[in-house]
Write an enzyme that holds these catalytic residues in place. Structure first.
Site, PDB file in Angstrom:
ATOM      1  N   GLU A 113      81.852  -0.892  -1.768  1.00 47.54           N
ATOM      2  CA  GLU A 113      83.023  -1.753  -1.552  1.00 47.54           C
ATOM      3  C   GLU A 113      83.584  -1.528  -0.154  1.00 47.54           C
ATOM      4  O   GLU A 113      83.461  -0.423   0.406  1.00 47.54           O
ATOM      5  CB  GLU A 113      84.081  -1.400  -2.613  1.00 47.54           C
ATOM      6  CG  GLU A 113      85.368  -2.214  -2.470  1.00 47.54           C
ATOM      7  CD  GLU A 113      86.292  -2.084  -3.680  1.00 47.54           C
ATOM      8  OE1 GLU A 113      85.998  -1.275  -4.588  1.00 47.54           O
ATOM      9  OE2 GLU A 113      87.304  -2.807  -3.700  1.00 47.54           O
ATOM     10  N   ASN A 125      86.274  -9.760 -10.432  1.00 48.53           N
ATOM     11  CA  ASN A 125      86.289  -8.326 -10.731  1.00 48.53           C
ATOM     12  C   ASN A 125      87.628  -7.974 -11.357  1.00 48.53           C
ATOM     13  O   ASN A 125      88.673  -8.425 -10.882  1.00 48.53           O
ATOM     14  CB  ASN A 125      86.123  -7.526  -9.426  1.00 48.53           C
ATOM     15  CG  ASN A 125      86.396  -6.042  -9.629  1.00 48.53           C
ATOM     16  OD1 ASN A 125      85.591  -5.331 -10.224  1.00 48.53           O
ATOM     17  ND2 ASN A 125      87.559  -5.571  -9.165  1.00 48.53           N
ATOM     18  N   GLU A 126      87.594  -7.195 -12.416  1.00 46.38           N
ATOM     19  CA  GLU A 126      88.826  -6.732 -13.080  1.00 46.38           C
ATOM     20  C   GLU A 126      89.861  -7.857 -13.100  1.00 46.38           C
ATOM     21  O   GLU A 126      90.980  -7.720 -12.591  1.00 46.38           O
ATOM     22  CB  GLU A 126      89.356  -5.458 -12.406  1.00 46.38           C
ATOM     23  CG  GLU A 126      88.354  -4.314 -12.533  1.00 46.38           C
ATOM     24  CD  GLU A 126      88.911  -2.920 -12.268  1.00 46.38           C
ATOM     25  OE1 GLU A 126      90.016  -2.797 -11.714  1.00 46.38           O
ATOM     26  OE2 GLU A 126      88.218  -1.949 -12.637  1.00 46.38           O
ATOM     27  N   TYR A 171      86.176   4.968 -15.862  1.00 47.84           N
ATOM     28  CA  TYR A 171      86.305   6.139 -14.989  1.00 47.84           C
ATOM     29  C   TYR A 171      86.744   7.346 -15.819  1.00 47.84           C
ATOM     30  O   TYR A 171      87.510   7.204 -16.773  1.00 47.84           O
ATOM     31  CB  TYR A 171      87.340   5.870 -13.889  1.00 47.84           C
ATOM     32  CG  TYR A 171      86.838   4.925 -12.820  1.00 47.84           C
ATOM     33  CD1 TYR A 171      85.980   5.374 -11.827  1.00 47.84           C
ATOM     34  CD2 TYR A 171      87.210   3.586 -12.816  1.00 47.84           C
ATOM     35  CE1 TYR A 171      85.500   4.510 -10.847  1.00 47.84           C
ATOM     36  CE2 TYR A 171      86.733   2.716 -11.836  1.00 47.84           C
ATOM     37  CZ  TYR A 171      85.885   3.186 -10.854  1.00 47.84           C
ATOM     38  OH  TYR A 171      85.401   2.346  -9.884  1.00 47.84           O
ATOM     39  N   GLU A 199      81.117  -0.089 -12.985  1.00 51.13           N
ATOM     40  CA  GLU A 199      81.908   0.948 -12.308  1.00 51.13           C
ATOM     41  C   GLU A 199      82.019   2.126 -13.267  1.00 51.13           C
ATOM     42  O   GLU A 199      82.581   1.987 -14.353  1.00 51.13           O
ATOM     43  CB  GLU A 199      83.304   0.442 -11.912  1.00 51.13           C
ATOM     44  CG  GLU A 199      83.261  -0.570 -10.793  1.00 51.13           C
ATOM     45  CD  GLU A 199      84.626  -0.981 -10.256  1.00 51.13           C
ATOM     46  OE1 GLU A 199      85.567  -0.156 -10.304  1.00 51.13           O
ATOM     47  OE2 GLU A 199      84.747  -2.127  -9.792  1.00 51.13           O
ATOM     48  N   GLN A 202      81.397   5.413  -6.123  1.00 52.77           N
ATOM     49  CA  GLN A 202      80.715   4.417  -5.342  1.00 52.77           C
ATOM     50  C   GLN A 202      79.613   5.123  -4.557  1.00 52.77           C
ATOM     51  O   GLN A 202      79.494   6.336  -4.613  1.00 52.77           O
ATOM     52  CB  GLN A 202      81.695   3.728  -4.421  1.00 52.77           C
ATOM     53  CG  GLN A 202      82.772   2.943  -5.193  1.00 52.77           C
ATOM     54  CD  GLN A 202      83.499   1.905  -4.336  1.00 52.77           C
ATOM     55  OE1 GLN A 202      83.083   1.600  -3.226  1.00 52.77           O
ATOM     56  NE2 GLN A 202      84.587   1.363  -4.866  1.00 52.77           N
TER      57      GLN A 202
HETATM   58  O1  AHR Z   1      86.218   1.711  -7.338  1.00 51.79           O
HETATM   59  C1  AHR Z   1      87.537   1.585  -6.907  1.00 51.79           C
HETATM   60  C2  AHR Z   1      88.274   0.456  -7.621  1.00 51.79           C
HETATM   61  O2  AHR Z   1      88.384   0.765  -8.972  1.00 51.79           O
HETATM   62  C3  AHR Z   1      87.590  -0.887  -7.628  1.00 51.79           C
HETATM   63  O3  AHR Z   1      87.844  -1.626  -6.488  1.00 51.79           O
HETATM   64  C4  AHR Z   1      88.211  -1.562  -8.803  1.00 51.79           C
HETATM   65  O4  AHR Z   1      87.374  -2.534  -9.374  1.00 51.79           O
HETATM   66  C5  AHR Z   1      88.505  -0.412  -9.743  1.00 51.79           C
HETATM   67  O5  AHR Z   1      89.761  -0.479 -10.254  1.00 51.79           O
END
Ligand code: AHR
Length: 560
Positions: free
Chosen positions: A65, A225-226, A296, A359, A409
């Site tokens: 990103e 995205n999201e 995450y 992600e 990432q």
């Molecule tokens: O990976 C960092 C951020 O985390 C990304 O931009 C977003 O999609 C997520 O919330």
């Protein structure tokens, strides 16, 4: 503060026995047939006659990103840089990527994608527009972070550069369209720019003038995205309507386009259910290849808080409790996959749509970034390696459901495979896990039965447990690969390994482990932690292996 609130804010500015929970009666039956070793406390059975599915190479995917040091200082060093580069792209990164056979790379975001105009990133570099980067006002920036392309996007790295990076590394591109602030027509034209045959369209000619005569034939496209947060703050119904509009007609140019919908934040089953119901109202489920899930591992507070900032721990300095808590969080992926899969199946009864975990990774609090321009940059230890191994194993146990994934990432951000600053470049323990595991790609995942005593630890002053060994196996011809993580911090796990339905000819093993659980590679000490061959014992069709504490291991088993 929850993660959803954080993202909205950024816009404005186990089990008792692993066996029991995963494999039930079937596993019990096989275990009762097993020969036993007095000293072994764990057992693994590989059932070669029970295939799950082919392991998609796209599971071994990455995410890059325009965020902090990922693109500028990470991937892109510029054509005139003293740092060895291939047309501006960091050479050491390309070479290291080639070794691990990346399945796919997702770009340009993340949240950034929904503020990005692809037209800004094509054509002569000196004429490219400069815009405020999505992450300009993030609260995590180190206080003294200077201005630069990480805050004011210079667009020196655009579509053609990214596609070239993919070609150099052998990865398939996975582009994320801007659904929040561009139109469906802009999306169609991005596809046209990338995929239309030479000379057929004005955009094909623009592309040729930019140096790329032949179409890239990009197959994978993320539709926003999201979208529940930074990507538009939609309800699932609103997003479904937008998704339908964006995907109702897109020029194909002979490419089997694969659209990926912006799925839930972690366990938000409501988002999945309501989206699919709305999509099905217009019979549009067939217009979706994958449904993206983000997860995450960040809350290591042991239940003391669910605050997005307070709940995070340090990347390098952590007590045993945080080690277990983080890995426990990562294990949640197993139930997230099965729960969302079941909800998707309520509408998509034949399961045409795959899960895409685009992600995943560990997210720590700021403070260990290699440079003050690396927003969300963090160091990585053997803990991250175990997390990576257990996550890839989870995907492989669900190879019939997970069609693609990307770790967040690639470089200088969150659970990176690489850390770089100027001419310094280092491989993290996560990189070594991708290297160890890449041999699974395109092999057939086969069922495994793990039986390993739970691990005890203290959580917020109370006794707690975490599962013991876990892993996955794959078969290619007569070559069986078994990968195993041991999250336990004390002692080795002596383990019997039995292969059902085949005869073992020989076995070898490599392990990534470290005496100190905070061990990491750094610019000064780049080879501190690397995989090493280890001894493994074979007695007829029984393998006995001592899995080191806090380790990731690969066993290569030749069958006759
Ligand atoms: O990976 C960092 C951020 O985390 C990304 O931009 C977003 O999609 C997520 O919330």
């Amino acid at each position: 503060m929850k993660r959803r609130e954080f993202i909205l804010g950024a816009m404005a500015g186990g089990s008792a026995l692993w066996l029991e929970s995963n494999h039930g009666a079937l596993g019990q039956k096989f275990l009762s047939l097993m020969p036993t070793l007095q000293s072994a406390d764990s057992r693994i059975e590989v059932l070669t006659g029970e295939p799950i599915a082919t392991i998609a190479p796209e599971i071994y995917g990455h995410f890059a990103e325009h965020l902090g040091g990922v693109i500028y200082d990470g991937i892109w060093v510029g054509e005139n840089s003293k740092i060895p580069n291939i047309g501006g792209i960091r050479k050491s990164l390309v070479e290291a990527m080639q070794r691990i056979k990346p399945g796919v790379i997702r770009w340009p975001g993340g949240c950034f994608a929904d503020s990005y105009n692809w037209r800004d990133g094509i054509g002569p570099k000196s004429q490219r527009a400069r815009h405020t980067n999505f992450w300009r006002d993030a609260s995590e920036w180190p206080k003294d972070a200077p201005d630069g392309p990480w805050k004011y996007e210079t667009n020196q790295f655009g579509t053609d550069d990214f596609l070239r990076f993919c070609k150099l590394t052998g990865a398939q591109p996975y582009l994320a369209a801007n659904l929040r602030s561009l139109s469906a027509n802009d999306f169609d034209e991005w596809v046209e720019y990338c995929n239309s045959p030479p000379t057929t369209t004005t955009l094909a000619e623009v592309r040729a003038a930019n140096g790329e005569r032949d179409p890239a034939k990009v197959r994978f496209w993320g539709i926003g995205n999201e979208s529940w947060g930074c990507g538009g703050n939609f309800t699932p119904e609103e997003y479904a309507a937008e998704y339908r509009r964006f995907t109702a007609w897109v020029p194909k140019f002979g490419v089997d386009l694969a659209f990926v919908g912006a799925g839930p934040n972690g366990g938000d089953l409501d988002w999945t259910r309501r989206f699919f119901i709305k999509l099905a109202e217009r019979r549009a489920v067939g217009n979706m290849w994958g449904w993206a899930l983000h997860h995450y591992s960040w809350n290591v507070s042991g239940g003391r808080t669910s605050d997005w900032r307070q709940g995070k721990g340090d990347a390098l300095n952590y007590p045993d409790e945080e080690w277990y808590e983080l890995l426990h969080e990562a294990d949640r992926l197993e139930s997230l996959i099965t729960d969302h899969w079941n909800v998707m199946g309520e509408i998509d009864r034949t399961h045409r749509v795959r899960l895409v975990v685009d992600e995943w990774g560990a997210w720590y609090k700021p403070g260990t970034e290699a440079n003050n321009t690396h927003l969300l940059g963090q160091q990585a230890t053997i803990r991250d390696a175990v997390l990576a191994g257990q996550t890839l194993d989870t995907f492989q146990r669900h190879a019939d459901k997970v069609g693609m994934a990307s770790v967040a990432q690639l470089i200088n951000c969150l659970q990176s495979l690489f850390i770089a600053h100027e001419d310094k470049f280092v491989l993290t323990p996560t990189y070594h896990v991708f290297d160890m595991y890449s041999v699974h790609q395109n092999a057939k995942a086969v069922r495994t039965v793990f039986s390993s005593p739970p691990l005890d630890y203290t959580r917020n002053g109370q006794p707690a447990t975490m599962r013991g060994l876990a892993g996955s196996a794959s078969l290619r011809g007569r070559q069986l690969v078994l990968t195993v993580t041991n999250p336990g911090l004390k002692g080795v796990r002596e383990t019997e390994i039995v292969v059902r339905g085949a005869v073992i000819r020989s076995v070898g093993a490599i392990t990534l482990a470290a005496g100190d659980i905070h061990t990491h590679n750094s610019f000064d000490d780049p080879h501190r932690i690397e995989p090493k061959p280890v001894a493994v014992a074979q007695n007829g069709n029984l393998i006995v292996h001592r899995f080191a504490a806090a380790s990731v291991t690969r066993l290569d088993i030749d069958l006759s």
